[in-house]
Write a protein that holds these residues in place. Structure first.
Motif, short mmCIF file in Angstrom:
data_model
loop_
_atom_site.label_atom_id
_atom_site.label_comp_id
_atom_site.label_asym_id
_atom_site.label_seq_id
_atom_site.Cartn_x
_atom_site.Cartn_y
_atom_site.Cartn_z
N CYS A 189 1.00 -1.30 0.05
CA CYS A 189 -0.09 0.11 0.43
C CYS A 189 1.11 1.44 -0.11
CB CYS A 189 -0.83 -0.67 1.61
SG CYS A 189 -1.95 1.44 1.13
N PRO A 190 0.90 2.01 -1.10
CA PRO A 190 1.47 3.33 -0.95
C PRO A 190 1.12 4.43 0.28
CG PRO A 190 0.17 3.69 -2.41
CD PRO A 190 -0.37 2.29 -2.27
N ASN A 191 0.00 3.91 0.86
CA ASN A 191 0.08 4.43 1.89
C ASN A 191 0.47 4.02 3.17
OD1 ASN A 191 -1.89 7.21 2.97
ND2 ASN A 191 -3.36 5.57 3.93
N CYS A 192 0.15 3.29 3.59
CA CYS A 192 0.60 2.54 4.85
C CYS A 192 1.49 1.82 4.98
CB CYS A 192 -0.63 2.24 5.86
SG CYS A 192 -1.48 0.33 5.35
N GLY A 193 1.91 0.89 3.94
CA GLY A 193 2.88 0.39 3.09
C GLY A 193 3.06 -1.25 3.79
N ILE A 194 1.41 -2.10 4.01
CA ILE A 194 1.47 -2.95 4.48
C ILE A 194 1.36 -3.83 2.64
CG2 ILE A 194 0.81 -2.29 6.38
CD1 ILE A 194 -2.34 -3.35 4.94
N PRO A 195 1.89 -5.20 2.90
CA PRO A 195 1.22 -6.10 1.66
C PRO A 195 -0.45 -5.84 1.33
CG PRO A 195 3.03 -7.09 3.19
CD PRO A 195 1.79 -6.17 4.15
N THR A 196 -0.41 -6.17 -0.51
CA THR A 196 -2.03 -5.52 -0.10
C THR A 196 -1.76 -7.45 -1.30
OG1 THR A 196 -1.65 -4.92 -2.12
CG2 THR A 196 -1.02 -3.75 -0.82
N ASN A 197 -1.54 -7.75 -1.70
CA ASN A 197 -1.89 -9.45 -2.19
C ASN A 197 -2.87 -9.14 -3.29
OD1 ASN A 197 -0.39 -11.34 0.09
ND2 ASN A 197 -1.54 -10.72 1.33
N GLY A 198 -2.27 -8.25 -3.61
CA GLY A 198 -2.90 -8.28 -5.08
C GLY A 198 -4.77 -7.61 -4.70
N ALA A 199 -5.38 -7.07 -4.43
CA ALA A 199 -6.28 -6.24 -3.22
C ALA A 199 -6.43 -5.33 -4.06
CB ALA A 199 -6.54 -6.44 -1.58
N ASN A 200 -7.76 -4.85 -4.14
CA ASN A 200 -8.34 -3.28 -4.92
C ASN A 200 -8.47 -2.09 -4.05
OD1 ASN A 200 -8.22 -4.55 -7.61
ND2 ASN A 200 -11.00 -4.73 -6.78
N PHE A 201 -8.27 -2.21 -2.27
CA PHE A 201 -8.25 -1.49 -1.38
C PHE A 201 -7.81 -2.32 0.10
CE2 PHE A 201 -11.81 1.59 -2.87
CZ PHE A 201 -12.02 0.38 -3.88
N CYS A 202 -6.65 -1.34 0.72
CA CYS A 202 -6.03 -1.71 1.14
C CYS A 202 -6.64 -1.71 2.81
CB CYS A 202 -5.27 -0.90 1.90
SG CYS A 202 -4.35 -0.98 3.25
N SER A 203 -6.24 -2.65 3.19
CA SER A 203 -7.37 -3.75 4.20
C SER A 203 -6.63 -3.08 5.73
CB SER A 203 -7.00 -5.20 4.50
OG SER A 203 -5.23 -5.76 4.92
N ASN A 204 -5.97 -1.83 5.65
CA ASN A 204 -5.21 -1.65 6.85
C ASN A 204 -5.72 -0.18 6.89
OD1 ASN A 204 -3.84 -1.34 9.22
ND2 ASN A 204 -2.07 -0.11 7.92
N CYS A 205 -5.64 0.52 5.62
CA CYS A 205 -6.40 1.98 5.84
C CYS A 205 -7.52 2.45 5.01
CB CYS A 205 -5.11 3.03 5.47
SG CYS A 205 -3.99 2.69 3.74
N GLY A 206 -7.20 0.97 4.18
CA GLY A 206 -8.83 1.46 3.22
C GLY A 206 -8.40 2.28 1.91
N ALA A 207 -7.52 2.77 1.76
CA ALA A 207 -6.26 3.59 0.56
C ALA A 207 -7.07 2.56 -1.24
CB ALA A 207 -5.52 3.50 0.71
N LYS A 208 -7.30 3.52 -2.02
CA LYS A 208 -7.54 2.40 -3.24
C LYS A 208 -6.04 2.11 -4.19
CE LYS A 208 -10.25 3.25 -7.70
NZ LYS A 208 -10.92 4.25 -7.88
N LEU A 209 -6.15 1.36 -4.45
CA LEU A 209 -4.54 0.41 -4.68
C LEU A 209 -5.25 0.34 -5.98
CD1 LEU A 209 -4.20 -2.54 -1.89
CD2 LEU A 209 -2.89 0.22 -2.07
N LYS A 210 -6.00 0.14 -6.83
CA LYS A 210 -6.23 0.30 -8.84
C LYS A 210 -7.38 0.79 -8.95
CE LYS A 210 -4.36 -5.14 -8.13
NZ LYS A 210 -4.78 -6.07 -9.06
#
Length: 395
Positions: A374-395
Motif C-alpha cells: 500500500c503506498p499509503n501505509c506500506g503493508i502488503p496488499t496481495n493484489g487487493a483493490n483496497f488496502c485492508s489496513n487504511c482503506g486506500a484505493k490500490l487499483k
C-alpha cells in the motif's frame, strides 16, 4: 500494727464471731477500681478480721498513712502490737517504700479504714481513632527510577479495637488517682486513658510503618503481639504507667482506609495489572513475529495478524514493532519488510528529512520482487483493490 494470717480453722463460720469486727469487700467486678470499707465508728479494733478475696489488694489506712497492705488472699487478724507484715509478694516493696510517708497533700485522714483495690485485669475497654492517621504501607511499594530505591505508599487509616489494663502500682494509683474516695470507678478514668491509648497507638503505627517492620496496613488486626511488643519496648504508654496502671492486652479489631487512600490503592493495583498485562502482551507479540517468520506458506498473513494485534492493543506494542522491522524473511523471491515502515517515514518527515527518493526506491524494489504494498501505509496488499489496513484505493 500489722496483719497476721488467721489459722485455717478460724475461717469456719463457727469461729466467725470471735473477732470484734469482720471487714470484707464484695467482688469489685470490672467497673470498680477501688472501694473503701470501714467499721461503724471508723476504728479497726485489735483482733478484728480482714478478709482479702482473690483479685483484691487490701490497704489499711490510718491518719493518711499506710499501716499495712496485702495482695494475698485469705483472712487476716489486725494486731496493733505487731509491726507491718508488708506482703512480701508482688507489691511488698511498693508498700514498704510508701509506708510512713504516704500523705494527701499534707492533709490527714482521721479514721482507720481498709481500701480494697481491684487487682484483676480490666477487660473490654474500647478505643478508636477519631480521625484518620497516616501510615506508611510497604505492601504497596513505589519505585524511584532515579535512585533505584522504593518508598511506601502513604495512606490514612482509622482503627478500632479494645485494650485491657490493670493496676500495677497500688500506692501510685491511690496517691495520684483514687485518693481516699469512697468508691473509684473505671468510668472516671476511661476518657483520659482512652486518649492516651490512642496517642500511644499512633506512635506504634509510626514504628510499624518504618523500614524496619514494614507491616502491611491490612495486616494490622493480626499484629497484636507486635503492637504490644513495640509499645513496651518504646514505653509509649508512659503517661499511663505514671498513674500506677499498665496496659496488658491490645487488639485492633478493624482497619478502615479513607476514600483518598482507597483510591490510591485502587490506582496502584490497576497500574500493576496493566504493567503485568503489557509484559504478557510483549511476550505474545514476540512469539507472533517468530511464528510468522517460520510460516513458509503464509508469512504475509502472519505479519498481517501481528499488525492486527498491535491495532487491538492501541499501539502499545509500537516499541516491539520497531524492533520487528529489522526482520527479513526470504522465501524464494519474496522478501517481507516492516509493514509499519511508513511510521518511520512520517517521523523523518516531521524532522525535515527527505525520504521521498528512498521511499520510491523501496517501492520499486518491492515491485521488482513481485510484492505489492500500500503506498499509503506500506503493508502488503496481495493484489487487493483496497488496502485492508487504511482503506486506500490500490487499483
Amino acid at each position: 500494727m500489722g496483719l497476721i494470717r488467721a489459722a485455717v480453722a478460724a475461717m469456719g463460720s463457727t469461729l466467725h464471731d470471735q473477732w470484734k469486727e469482720y471487714i470484707r469487700c464484695d467482688d469489685l467486678g470490672q467497673d470498680i477500681l477501688m472501694k473503701k470499707v470501714s467499721t461503724p465508728n471508723g476504728v479497726i479494733s485489735k483482733n478484728s478480721a480482714i478478709q482479702v478475696a482473690p483479685g483484691q489488694i487490701a490497704v489499711i489506712f490510718q491518719n493518711g498513712q499506710i499501716l499495712d497492705a496485702t495482695a494475698e488472699e485469705g483472712i487476716f487478724t489486725f494486731d496493733q502490737s505487731t509491726s507491718p507484715s508488708f506482703f512480701a509478694g508482688q507489691f511488698g516493696a511498693v508498700f514498704k517504700e510508701m509506708w510512713g510517708r504516704f500523705t494527701y497533700n499534707g492533709g490527714t485522714f482521721k479514721e482507720q479504714a481498709v481500701f480494697y483495690i481491684n487487682a484483676k485485669e480490666i477487660m473490654d475497654n474500647k478505643f478508636g481513632t477519631p480521625a484518620p492517621i497516616p501510615f506508611q504501607d510497604w505492601s504497596h511499594p513505589i519505585p524511584n527510577q532515579m535512585t533505584g530505591s522504593i518508598s511506601p505508599l502513604r495512606v490514612e487509616v482509622k482503627c478500632f479495637g479494645k485494650y485491657t489494663f490493670k493496676i500495677s502500682d497500688p500506692a501510685i494509683f491511690m496517691s495520684r488517682i483514687a485518693g481516699t474516695a469512697e468508691v473509684y470507678r473505671k468510668d472516671e478514668l476511661c476518657e483520659q486513658m482512652r486518649s492516651e491509648v490512642i496517642g500511644a497507638f499512633q506512635n506504634v503505627l509510626n514504628e510499624l510503618g518504618n523500614s524496619e517492620h514494614k507491616t502491611p496496613v491490612l495486616e494490622l488486626p493480626s499484629s497484636t503481639d507486635e503492637i504490644k511488643m513495640v509499645m513496651d519496648q518504646k514505653v509509649f504508654d508512659q503517661p499511663i504507667r505514671n498513674r500506677g496502671l499498665s496496659i496488658v492486652g491490645f487488639v485492633v479489631e478493624s482497619v478502615t482506609l479513607d476514600d483518598e487512600s482507597n483510591q490510591k490503592i485502587d490506582n496502584y493495583e490497576l497500574s500493576s495489572n496493566q504493567f503485568m498485562q503489557q509484559g504478557t502482551l510483549t511476550g505474545a507479540y514476540a512469539n507472533a513475529v517468530q511464528d510468522a517468520a517460520k510460516n513458509e506458506a503464509g508469512a504475509m498473513n502472519g505479519f498481517l495478524g501481528v499488525g492486527m494485534m498491535n491495532m487491538a492493543t492501541g499501539g502499545m506494542m509500537g516499541g516491539v514493532v520497531a524492533n520487528a522491522g529489522n526482520t527479513q524473511v526470504n522465501h524464494g523471491n519474496t522478501q517481507v519488510y516492516d509493514p509499519y515502515a511508513n511510521q518511520a517515514a512520517q517521523l523523518n518527515q516531521a524532522r525535515g528529512v527527505d525520504t521521498s527518493q528512498n521511499s520510491v526506491s523501496q517501492q520499486q524494489e518491492r515491485a521488482v520482487k513481485g510484492v505489492s504494498f500500500c503506498p499509503n501505509c506500506g503493508i502488503p496488499t496481495n493484489g487487493a483493490n483496497f488496502c485492508s489496513n487504511c482503506g486506500a484505493k490500490l487499483k
